[in-house]
Design a protein around this motif. Structure first.
Motif, PDB file in Angstrom:
ATOM      1  N   ALA A 136       0.936  -1.070  -0.092  1.00  0.00           N
ATOM      2  CA  ALA A 136      -0.158  -0.105  -0.062  1.00  0.00           C
ATOM      3  C   ALA A 136       0.919   1.218  -0.034  1.00  0.00           C
ATOM      4  N   ARG A 137       2.281   1.156   0.525  1.00  0.00           N
ATOM      5  CA  ARG A 137       3.027   2.251   0.479  1.00  0.00           C
ATOM      6  C   ARG A 137       4.223   2.392  -0.412  1.00  0.00           C
ATOM      7  N   ARG A 138       3.873   1.456  -1.707  1.00  0.00           N
ATOM      8  CA  ARG A 138       4.866   1.263  -2.525  1.00  0.00           C
ATOM      9  C   ARG A 138       4.069   1.507  -3.908  1.00  0.00           C
ATOM     10  N   LEU A 139       4.729   2.361  -4.820  1.00  0.00           N
ATOM     11  CA  LEU A 139       4.187   2.372  -6.143  1.00  0.00           C
ATOM     12  C   LEU A 139       5.416   2.212  -7.114  1.00  0.00           C
ATOM     13  N   GLU A 140       4.914   1.392  -8.368  1.00  0.00           N
ATOM     14  CA  GLU A 140       6.070   0.964  -9.157  1.00  0.00           C
ATOM     15  C   GLU A 140       5.688   1.670 -10.523  1.00  0.00           C
ATOM     16  N   ARG A 141       6.653   2.641 -11.251  1.00  0.00           N
ATOM     17  CA  ARG A 141       6.433   3.080 -12.255  1.00  0.00           C
ATOM     18  C   ARG A 141       7.479   2.890 -13.435  1.00  0.00           C
ATOM     19  N   PRO A 142       7.211   2.865 -14.547  1.00  0.00           N
ATOM     20  CA  PRO A 142       8.114   2.631 -15.797  1.00  0.00           C
ATOM     21  C   PRO A 142       9.247   3.881 -15.684  1.00  0.00           C
ATOM     22  N   TRP A 143      10.508   3.786 -15.863  1.00  0.00           N
ATOM     23  CA  TRP A 143      11.486   4.893 -16.235  1.00  0.00           C
ATOM     24  C   TRP A 143      10.996   5.473 -17.216  1.00  0.00           C
ATOM     25  N   ARG A 144      10.652   6.817 -17.376  1.00  0.00           N
ATOM     26  CA  ARG A 144      10.240   7.666 -18.531  1.00  0.00           C
ATOM     27  C   ARG A 144      11.247   8.781 -18.667  1.00  0.00           C
ATOM     28  N   GLY A 145      12.476   8.760 -17.839  1.00  0.00           N
ATOM     29  CA  GLY A 145      13.582   9.729 -17.921  1.00  0.00           C
ATOM     30  C   GLY A 145      13.336  10.775 -16.861  1.00  0.00           C
ATOM     31  N   VAL A 146      14.489  11.720 -17.034  1.00  0.00           N
ATOM     32  CA  VAL A 146      14.657  12.783 -16.123  1.00  0.00           C
ATOM     33  C   VAL A 146      15.130  14.253 -16.999  1.00  0.00           C
ATOM     34  N   HIS A 147      14.842  15.196 -16.600  1.00  0.00           N
ATOM     35  CA  HIS A 147      15.323  16.561 -17.312  1.00  0.00           C
ATOM     36  C   HIS A 147      15.573  17.441 -15.872  1.00  0.00           C
ATOM     37  N   VAL A 148      16.115  18.384 -16.471  1.00  0.00           N
ATOM     38  CA  VAL A 148      16.691  19.542 -15.608  1.00  0.00           C
ATOM     39  C   VAL A 148      15.836  20.853 -16.116  1.00  0.00           C
ATOM     40  N   GLU A 149      15.083  21.259 -14.822  1.00  0.00           N
ATOM     41  CA  GLU A 149      14.365  22.535 -15.089  1.00  0.00           C
ATOM     42  C   GLU A 149      14.692  23.392 -13.879  1.00  0.00           C
ATOM     43  N   PHE A 150      13.910  24.776 -13.750  1.00  0.00           N
ATOM     44  CA  PHE A 150      13.866  25.520 -12.992  1.00  0.00           C
ATOM     45  C   PHE A 150      12.587  25.773 -12.356  1.00  0.00           C
ATOM     46  N   ILE A 151      12.254  25.664 -10.966  1.00  0.00           N
ATOM     47  CA  ILE A 151      10.851  25.408 -10.412  1.00  0.00           C
ATOM     48  C   ILE A 151      10.891  26.244  -9.006  1.00  0.00           C
ATOM     49  N   THR A 152      10.014  27.143  -8.938  1.00  0.00           N
ATOM     50  CA  THR A 152       9.624  27.661  -7.498  1.00  0.00           C
ATOM     51  C   THR A 152       8.601  26.738  -6.815  1.00  0.00           C
ATOM     52  N   HIS A 153       9.192  26.257  -5.748  1.00  0.00           N
ATOM     53  CA  HIS A 153       8.334  25.311  -4.763  1.00  0.00           C
ATOM     54  C   HIS A 153       8.644  25.772  -3.355  1.00  0.00           C
ATOM     55  N   PRO A 154       7.470  25.466  -2.571  1.00  0.00           N
ATOM     56  CA  PRO A 154       7.525  25.862  -1.137  1.00  0.00           C
ATOM     57  C   PRO A 154       8.839  25.158  -0.526  1.00  0.00           C
ATOM     58  N   HIS A 155       8.841  23.842  -0.928  1.00  0.00           N
ATOM     59  CA  HIS A 155       9.885  23.201  -0.165  1.00  0.00           C
ATOM     60  C   HIS A 155      11.136  23.639  -0.443  1.00  0.00           C
TER      61      HIS A 155
END
Length: 94
Positions: A61-80
């Motif tokens: 219930a506390r695990r999700l599996e997803r296929p690898w679809r890649g990664v890219h770099v971006e700039f975000i503004t996020h409260p964290h």
């Protein structure tokens, strides 16, 4: 479970895990630190395992599996990350 699959495991806070599970969050962000650069730059995986916190292996219930679809770099503004835009790795999790 195939031990030869290249797996990226990303522990998440509950709110982000739930949003990904529900389909409203399409990318997971990680800071462009040396730690994450080593894992994400010029690397490829077969799948991503997203966990809510650090569950036991049999806590599906506390695990999700997803296929690898890649990664890219971006700039975000996020409260964290605070109020100024930051450079992040955006990992596709949809």
């Amino acid at each position: 479970e195939d031990k030869h699959m290249r797996t990226l495991t990303l522990p998440l806070k509950a709110e982000y895990f739930d949003a990904i599970r529900d389909g409203s969050k399409l990318e997971e962000y990680r800071s462009t630190t040396p730690f994450w650069s080593k894992r994400l730059v010029d690397r490829t995986y077969d799948r991503i395992i997203l966990t809510k916190g650090y569950p036991r292996a049999d806590d599906t219930a506390r695990r999700l599996e997803r296929p690898w679809r890649g990664v890219h770099v971006e700039f975000i503004t996020h409260p964290h990350f605070g109020s100024t835009p930051v450079r992040v790795f955006a990992i596709k999790v949809n």
